[in-house]
Design a protein around this motif. Structure first.
Motif, PDB file in Angstrom:
ATOM      1  N   TYR A 123       0.956  -1.292   0.040  1.00 49.50           N
ATOM      2  CA  TYR A 123      -0.264   0.201  -0.527  1.00 49.50           C
ATOM      3  C   TYR A 123       0.918   1.280   0.091  1.00 49.50           C
ATOM      4  CZ  TYR A 123      -3.608   3.398   1.455  1.00 49.50           C
ATOM      5  OH  TYR A 123      -4.297   4.148   1.637  1.00 49.50           O
ATOM      6  N   SER A 173       1.129   3.327  -3.428  1.00 44.71           N
ATOM      7  CA  SER A 173       0.052   4.632  -3.260  1.00 44.71           C
ATOM      8  C   SER A 173       1.353   5.583  -3.073  1.00 44.71           C
ATOM      9  CB  SER A 173      -0.719   4.459  -1.685  1.00 44.71           C
ATOM     10  OG  SER A 173       0.395   4.518  -1.075  1.00 44.71           O
ATOM     11  N   LYS A 174       2.298   5.741  -3.365  1.00 48.88           N
ATOM     12  CA  LYS A 174       2.954   6.861  -3.490  1.00 48.88           C
ATOM     13  C   LYS A 174       3.666   7.145  -5.466  1.00 48.88           C
ATOM     14  CE  LYS A 174       5.973   8.297   0.446  1.00 48.88           C
ATOM     15  NZ  LYS A 174       5.696   6.667   1.628  1.00 48.88           N
ATOM     16  N   SER A 185      -2.313   5.476  -7.303  1.00 48.93           N
ATOM     17  CA  SER A 185      -2.990   6.911  -6.418  1.00 48.93           C
ATOM     18  C   SER A 185      -3.323   5.589  -5.104  1.00 48.93           C
ATOM     19  CB  SER A 185      -4.295   7.459  -6.513  1.00 48.93           C
ATOM     20  OG  SER A 185      -5.272   6.340  -7.122  1.00 48.93           O
ATOM     21  N   SER A 186      -3.989   6.404  -4.378  1.00 44.14           N
ATOM     22  CA  SER A 186      -4.009   5.523  -2.925  1.00 44.14           C
ATOM     23  C   SER A 186      -5.543   4.111  -3.019  1.00 44.14           C
ATOM     24  CB  SER A 186      -4.530   6.437  -2.079  1.00 44.14           C
ATOM     25  OG  SER A 186      -6.238   7.110  -2.508  1.00 44.14           O
ATOM     26  N   GLY A 206      -3.393   1.753  -4.673  1.00 38.42           N
ATOM     27  CA  GLY A 206      -2.933   1.261  -3.608  1.00 38.42           C
ATOM     28  C   GLY A 206      -3.024  -0.083  -2.319  1.00 38.42           C
TER      29      GLY A 206
END
Lengths: 509, 432
Positions: free
Chosen positions: B173, B177-178, B181-182, B185
């Motif tokens: 995650y 996510s970095k 996007s989340s 993630g």
């Protein structure tokens, strides 16, 4: 001068699926749907593969096969030659029977206990608290098993009712026998005129509804209050009872031929000249009850043939007698036949009231006649009622406490009498709080009735989910139907609840 | 001037109240005999209490504690209290106590369930009591795996590999996510552990086990029984149902139509059918839904179904908690610029869960009582064991002692928990 410009209408870009809140929710939903469908497909695929490997693909035709097992507690005709589907229906009716009985008694007990718990009498309120805490905190399965054990251990066997030195006796004017196999209660037998009585009863119920509407309208228009409770009470009982007694009077003059054939050869002194076997086949009903009572009173022995006795049924059919429920009496020579019963073509008796009670009768080592409520049914019913009553009591208590004291005081200040305060102010408000959790208790009770399997009561879980499942090996199909049935019951109850909630909801303006 | 005075100058002595207005008599009159119906009720109640106790108390105390069979016990009672005395044979409890508690768990290993049970209190303490350091929550997170290892034994690497899955998910995650996007993630956080558990963890665990064997004696599920089994199923069911219930509750509250429909469908389906049908699924059907050849033992299957069952109820409990939060909390979180998961994790859930604790305890009580249903599908919980014991020649015919004991233990557990949840409810009620 200024011009209003629309925000830049950029074209759709793939990245907007992730970063633009307008599209992102759709992306998430589609991904969730795909994940869900994948998981579902995986499960179903596995199941199909496994079932195919076992050579039993999904097929519901087993419901039409002969079941081959008996169910001793049944509300509709059933025997082991009938189908699994029929057995499931018998089971479903048994589930509904115990659920309805349980809900009624649980409500009565629960309301009583909930009210008594709020009593100012210290010892009563403490006793009720003990009751609630005891029943709530012990598993319902244990209560069911323990109630069943009480039946088996403490109640007498039927044979203990026998003889002069009987250790057990029947209760309530010899009409109820409590044995370890269950409780025998009088069965209802219907005579001529029953349809009329029932119609009258239904008509008076409708009459009550109309009367109440009229009374309400009258009160709204003129302020005059009719004693509607008393009048409803009258309408409820009086017409039905009148018709009942009228029918009884008519029946007095209507003789009912019971002995179907000229089998009795009589001596001059009205005794039977030779041992005779007579069959009194009647369509059942009140007349039959009276005939049996008369014969017993005169010492004529007879035996009932259970209608699901297959061999006998077949022989009766082959002899041209297609009626069921025959009784065979062995009348020894020299038996006096009561005066007035004898006619040349047969024996006739008083055809009975529209409803007669057929009391249980001890013959030999067991009881005949009457209706047997099996120990399993009663154990389940009692245990479920007592257990659920503890929860309902708490619901009722909190509902009553939820009505603030100001309401009662304000109603009293308006000059309402205590009875009216309860019925017009407190109860309507308390019920709004009580009913929803109460319904969910009913649902719990219905679901808990599936524990019937622990005491051998054949409810839907015992028939479809128990014997049928084990006999046919159709786990998937049986459990699917079983769950669908319970789900239907639950959803029906919750729909009813939602409709009710909608009706009593506070209308906010 | 005379000193005649018509005004009393000294106070009269206080008189004792009339006998009927003081002490126990007043209390009795007020609380039990205030009017005729009340008096009748009180007398009837007293008579009922006497009637029950006069039967039950002699039976309870004119008993035998040390006998090896029912006959021996009956003769011991007859010898002590006279022929024909009806007394309780508590010796059956004495004789079979360990079995009722541990089932057929190996005697030498009793310390393991006991340690697991005691550690459970350490694990739930930080959840229930505010005063404790928050760092203890880390132990709470490790505890389920520790308890699993203690109860079933076997290689330590197996539970460690499961923990590793969660760690991998967390890392995935963070990294993904970095990078993207989340949302991506989140997907990665779900997919990576599943791939790890399904395809890799088994081999890695075997490998690590061969390099560094860290195992204690394994105990097969079929040896589990008695109250230990009830508590195991109940606690695991509730613990696992909590995260699933949270997800379901969020799904049910969500604006996403499809997610909402799936969650509502699941919750209503599970709540609409009796637990016993789900247990039948566990005992006869669950293996069909797994890839051909999979076979895992009955207790595990039961735990899976009980978890699904509990999570539907848990979802409703948590939904209640979410609904009870004032709307300002949601709006406040939004105004801080937190996204959905941040606001849920940091603002909404901590409060919603705290409000829900009393109801979570109640649903645990319900589940704990419902664990007795496993006796119907042949597991040896206390009720199943009692049937077993009664089928035994020595104790054939013992009824009330066994049922009474089992009922008492359940009562003690459930009653104390319900009192605790009532205490919590009062404590959390900050309204007035």
């Amino acid at each position: 001068m200024s011009t209003i410009t629309d925000p830049e209408q950029g074209g759709f870009r793939i990245s907007m699926l992730l970063y633009d809140t307008r599209y992102r929710s759709i992306t998430i939903q589609i991904i969730a749907l795909i994940g869900f469908l994948l998981a579902l497909g995986w499960l179903i695929g596995n199941a199909a593969q496994n079932l195919a490997a076992l050579g039993k693909p999904l097929n519901f035709s087993f419901l039409g096969d002969t079941s081959g097992y008996d169910i001793n507690q049944r509300l509709v005709e059933y025997n082991s030659q009938m189908t699994h589907g029929r057995a499931a229906i018998v089971g479903l009716l048994n589930t509904l029977l115990v659920a309805v009985l349980g809900c009624i008694t649980a409500t009565v007990i629960g309301v009583l206990i909930g009210v008594m718990r709020l009593s100012k009498n210290w010892i009563i309120s403490k006793l009720m608290t003990i009751y609630i805490e005891t029943f709530r905190n012990v598993p319902v399965l244990l209560w069911i098993i323990m109630t069943m054990a009480i039946f088996i251990e403490f109640f007498p066997q039927p044979k203990e009712f026998r003889g002069d030195a009987a250790t057990a006796s029947m209760k309530l004017f010899d009409s109820v026998a409590i044995t370890n196999r269950g409780i025998l209660i009088p069965a209802l037998a219907y005579g001529p005129g029953i349809v009329l009585v029932l119609l009258t009863f239904v008509a008076s119920l409708i009459g009550i509804v109309f009367f109440r509407r009229y009374a309400k309208k009258l009160q709204e228009q003129t302020g005059k209050i009719l004693p509607s409770g008393l009048i409803s009470f009258g309408i409820f009982f009086v017409p039905t009872l009148l018709v009942f007694f009228a029918a009884t009077m008519v029946n007095l003059n209507k003789e009912h031929v019971i002995f179907g054939s000229k089998v009795l050869t009589m001596n001059a002194d009205n005794t039977i000249s030779a041992d005779s076997v007579v069959r009194f086949c009647d369509t059942g009903g009140a007349g039959n009850v009276n005939a049996k009572n008369l014969m017993r009173a005169n010492g004529i022995k007879f035996k009932s043939i259970a209608s699901n006795d297959l061999a006998d049924s077949l022989s009766r059919i082959s002899s041209g007698d297609t009626r069921t429920g025959c009784d065979i009496a062995t009348v020894p020579a020299g038996t006096a036949v009561p005066e007035g019963l004898l006619v040349s073509e047969g024996v006739s008796v008083y055809s009975g009231r529209p409803v007669e009670l057929e009391k249980p009768y001890l013959s030999g080592f067991n009881f005949t006649d009457g209706a047997l409520m099996r120990n399993s049914l009663i154990a389940l019913w009692f245990a479920l009622s007592l257990y659920t009553a503890a929860f309902i009591a708490e619901t009722v208590r909190s509902g009553i406490q939820a009505v603030s004291k100001g309401q009662t005081e304000a109603a009293a200040a308006l000059g309402l009498r205590p009875g009216r305060i309860t019925s017009l102010v407190v109860l309507p408000q308390a019920l709004r709080v009580i009913i929803p959790p109460m319904i969910s208790q009913y649902m719990n009770l219905t679901k808990n009735s599936s524990l019937a399997i622990a005491v051998g009561y054949m409810d839907i879980t015992g028939t479809l989910g128990g014997v049928t499942l084990n006999q046919t090996g159709r786990e998937m199909e049986s459990l699917m139907i079983l769950m669908a049935i319970y789900l239907t019951i639950s959803l029906t109850i919750s729909t009813v609840m939602n409709v009710y909630n909608e009706r009593v909801k506070l209308r906010e303006r | 001037m005379t000193d005649v005075s018509y005004v009393r100058t000294e106070m009269l002595e206080e008189k004792a109240p009339p006998v009927s207005q003081a002490g126990i008599i007043k209390w009795l009159r007020d609380n039990m005999f205030s009017n005729i119906p009340n008096s009748i009720l009180s007398i009837a109640a007293l008579w009922a209490i006497y009637y029950v106790l006069s039967d039950v108390l002699p039976w309870t105390f004119k008993s035998s504690w040390n006998a090896n069979s029912l006959d021996e016990c009956r003769s011991a009672i007859a010898a002590t209290y006279g022929e024909g005395t009806d007394g309780a044979c508590w010796s059956v409890i004495h004789d079979r106590f360990l079995q009722l508690v541990f089932g057929f768990y190996p005697k030498a290993l009793y310390w393991r369930p006991i340690v697991a049970f005691l550690l459970m209190f350490v694990a739930i303490a930080p959840v229930l009591f505010d005063g404790l350091p928050k760092k203890m929550l880390r132990f709470t997170m490790i505890y389920p795996f520790l308890a699993f290892w203690l109860l079933w034994g076997g290689s330590l690497w197996f539970p460690l590999m499961i923990i590793a899955g969660f760690v991998l998910g967390y890392l995935a995650y963070g990294v993904v996510s970095k990078m993207a996007s989340s949302l991506v993630g989140m997907i990665a956080a779900v997919l990576v552990p599943i791939i790890w558990w399904l395809f890799l963890s088994g081999d890695v665990a075997t490998m690590l086990q061969s390099i560094m064997p860290l195992s204690i004696e394994a105990v097969s599920s079929s040896n589990f029984g008695g109250f230990m089994l009830s508590i195991t199923i109940g606690v695991i069911g509730i613990a696992l149902s909590l995260p699933i219930g949270i997800v379901l509750a969020l799904g049910r509250q969500s604006d996403l139509m499809i997610v909402k429909v799936i969650c509502v469908g699941f919750i209503e389906f599970i709540r609409g059918v009796p637990l016993i049908t789900l247990l039948f699924v566990a005992s006869t059907l669950l293996n069909y839904f797994m890839p051909p050849g999979t076979n895992f033992d009955l207790i595990l299957r039961v735990i899976i179904m009980v978890t699904l069952f509990a999570s539907a109820y848990m979802a409703e409990v948590i939904r209640g908690g979410l609904a009870a939060l004032p709307k300002g909390q949601y709006e406040g979180a939004d105004s801080l610029g937190l996204d959905f998961w941040q606001s849920t994790r940091l603002i909404i859930m901590p409060q919603a869960l705290k409000i829900s604790i009393p109801n979570i305890v109640s649903s645990f009580i319900g589940l704990f009582k419902d664990t007795t249903l496993v006796s119907i599908i042949g597991l040896l919980d206390p009720i199943g064991l009692s049937t077993n014991i009664r089928a035994n020649q020595e104790w054939n015919g013992v009824i009330w002692e066994l049922y009474g004991f089992i009922a008492l233990v359940f009562w003690l557990f459930c009653f104390s928990m319900s009192r605790y949840s009532m205490y919590l409810e009062r404590k959390l009620q900050t309204g007035h």
